[in-house]
Design a protein around this motif. Structure first.
Motif, short mmCIF file in Angstrom:
data_model
loop_
_atom_site.label_atom_id
_atom_site.label_comp_id
_atom_site.label_asym_id
_atom_site.label_seq_id
_atom_site.Cartn_x
_atom_site.Cartn_y
_atom_site.Cartn_z
N CYS A 59 79.40 -12.62 -72.71
CA CYS A 59 79.19 -11.66 -73.79
C CYS A 59 79.75 -12.23 -75.08
O CYS A 59 80.51 -13.20 -75.05
N LYS A 60 79.37 -11.63 -76.18
CA LYS A 60 79.95 -11.95 -77.48
C LYS A 60 80.69 -10.70 -77.95
O LYS A 60 80.19 -9.58 -77.78
N VAL A 61 81.87 -10.90 -78.52
CA VAL A 61 82.70 -9.78 -78.97
C VAL A 61 83.14 -10.07 -80.41
O VAL A 61 83.56 -11.19 -80.72
N ARG A 62 83.03 -9.05 -81.24
CA ARG A 62 83.52 -9.22 -82.61
C ARG A 62 85.01 -9.54 -82.55
O ARG A 62 85.77 -8.89 -81.84
N LYS A 63 85.41 -10.56 -83.29
CA LYS A 63 86.77 -11.06 -83.22
C LYS A 63 87.81 -10.00 -83.57
O LYS A 63 88.91 -9.98 -83.03
N TYR A 64 87.46 -9.09 -84.46
CA TYR A 64 88.42 -8.04 -84.84
C TYR A 64 88.53 -6.94 -83.79
O TYR A 64 89.42 -6.11 -83.86
N ALA A 65 87.65 -6.93 -82.78
CA ALA A 65 87.69 -5.91 -81.72
C ALA A 65 88.68 -6.36 -80.64
O ALA A 65 88.32 -6.58 -79.49
N THR A 66 89.93 -6.47 -81.04
CA THR A 66 90.95 -7.01 -80.14
C THR A 66 91.13 -6.16 -78.88
O THR A 66 91.46 -6.68 -77.82
N LYS A 67 90.91 -4.86 -79.00
CA LYS A 67 91.00 -3.98 -77.82
C LYS A 67 89.97 -4.37 -76.77
O LYS A 67 90.27 -4.43 -75.58
N GLU A 82 83.96 -19.78 -80.24
CA GLU A 82 84.08 -18.90 -81.40
C GLU A 82 83.03 -19.34 -82.41
O GLU A 82 82.73 -20.52 -82.52
N GLU A 83 82.46 -18.37 -83.11
CA GLU A 83 81.46 -18.71 -84.11
C GLU A 83 81.38 -17.63 -85.18
O GLU A 83 81.90 -16.53 -85.00
N ILE A 84 80.74 -17.97 -86.26
CA ILE A 84 80.47 -17.03 -87.34
C ILE A 84 78.97 -16.80 -87.35
O ILE A 84 78.19 -17.75 -87.43
N ILE A 92 78.48 -11.15 -92.56
CA ILE A 92 79.06 -12.24 -91.77
C ILE A 92 79.98 -11.65 -90.72
O ILE A 92 80.83 -10.81 -91.04
N ILE A 93 79.81 -12.08 -89.46
CA ILE A 93 80.59 -11.53 -88.35
C ILE A 93 81.25 -12.68 -87.59
O ILE A 93 80.57 -13.59 -87.13
N ASP A 94 82.57 -12.62 -87.46
CA ASP A 94 83.30 -13.57 -86.61
C ASP A 94 83.25 -13.05 -85.19
O ASP A 94 83.61 -11.89 -84.93
N VAL A 95 82.80 -13.88 -84.25
CA VAL A 95 82.72 -13.47 -82.85
C VAL A 95 83.33 -14.51 -81.93
O VAL A 95 83.43 -15.69 -82.28
N VAL A 96 83.75 -14.03 -80.77
CA VAL A 96 84.16 -14.93 -79.70
C VAL A 96 83.18 -14.72 -78.54
O VAL A 96 82.66 -13.63 -78.35
N SER A 97 82.90 -15.79 -77.82
CA SER A 97 82.09 -15.71 -76.62
C SER A 97 83.04 -15.71 -75.44
O SER A 97 83.98 -16.51 -75.39
N MET A 98 82.78 -14.81 -74.48
CA MET A 98 83.65 -14.69 -73.31
C MET A 98 82.81 -14.86 -72.05
O MET A 98 81.63 -14.55 -72.04
N LYS A 99 83.47 -15.36 -71.00
CA LYS A 99 82.77 -15.65 -69.75
C LYS A 99 83.64 -15.31 -68.56
O LYS A 99 84.86 -15.49 -68.59
N LYS A 100 82.99 -14.83 -67.50
CA LYS A 100 83.67 -14.61 -66.22
C LYS A 100 82.82 -15.25 -65.14
O LYS A 100 81.61 -15.05 -65.07
N THR A 101 83.47 -16.03 -64.28
CA THR A 101 82.80 -16.63 -63.15
C THR A 101 82.87 -15.69 -61.96
O THR A 101 83.93 -15.15 -61.66
N LEU A 102 81.74 -15.49 -61.31
CA LEU A 102 81.69 -14.60 -60.15
C LEU A 102 82.05 -15.36 -58.88
O LEU A 102 81.89 -16.53 -58.78
#
Length: 102
Positions: A59-67, A82-84, A92-102
């Motif tokens: 998923c991608k999450v807005r970087k400021y959405a720390t919760k 991480e990307e803009i 302009i939105i700063d986002v982080v990409s997150m991953k979980k391995t099943l």
């Protein structure tokens, strides 16, 4: 969709490609936030992924959405990029990409 007493209280959109589930637009109504509904939705996605031969969720999450980042991290997701992103309306939105391995 996630239900409480037969009433929809949360949802998540997703797509499957190359043994990965990419999810987006996860939301839970305000009165049900903090009650584990998002975790239930993500657990259902994990089970769906396992049943369909997927081995990762991203998923991608807005970087400021720390919760949200903290929630995902607590249930096994890690930041891998991480990307803009620049929207067509010059937002302009700063986002982080997150991953979980099943």
């Amino acid at each position: 969709m996630c239900y409480a007493d037969d009433v929809p209280v949360g949802m998540v959109r997703f797509s499957c490609k190359d043994k990965n589930i990419y999810f987006y637009r996860l939301s839970v109504i305000p009165e049900k936030q903090g009650q584990g509904m998002a975790k239930r939705l993500l657990k259902a996605l994990e089970l769906y992924g396992l049943e369909h031969g997927c081995n990762t969720l991203t998923c991608k999450v807005r970087k400021y959405a720390t919760k949200n980042i903290k929630l995902y991290h607590l249930i096994g997701y890690d930041i891998y990029d991480e990307e803009i992103i620049q929207r067509s309306n010059d937002i302009i939105i700063d986002v982080v990409s997150m991953k979980k391995t099943l």
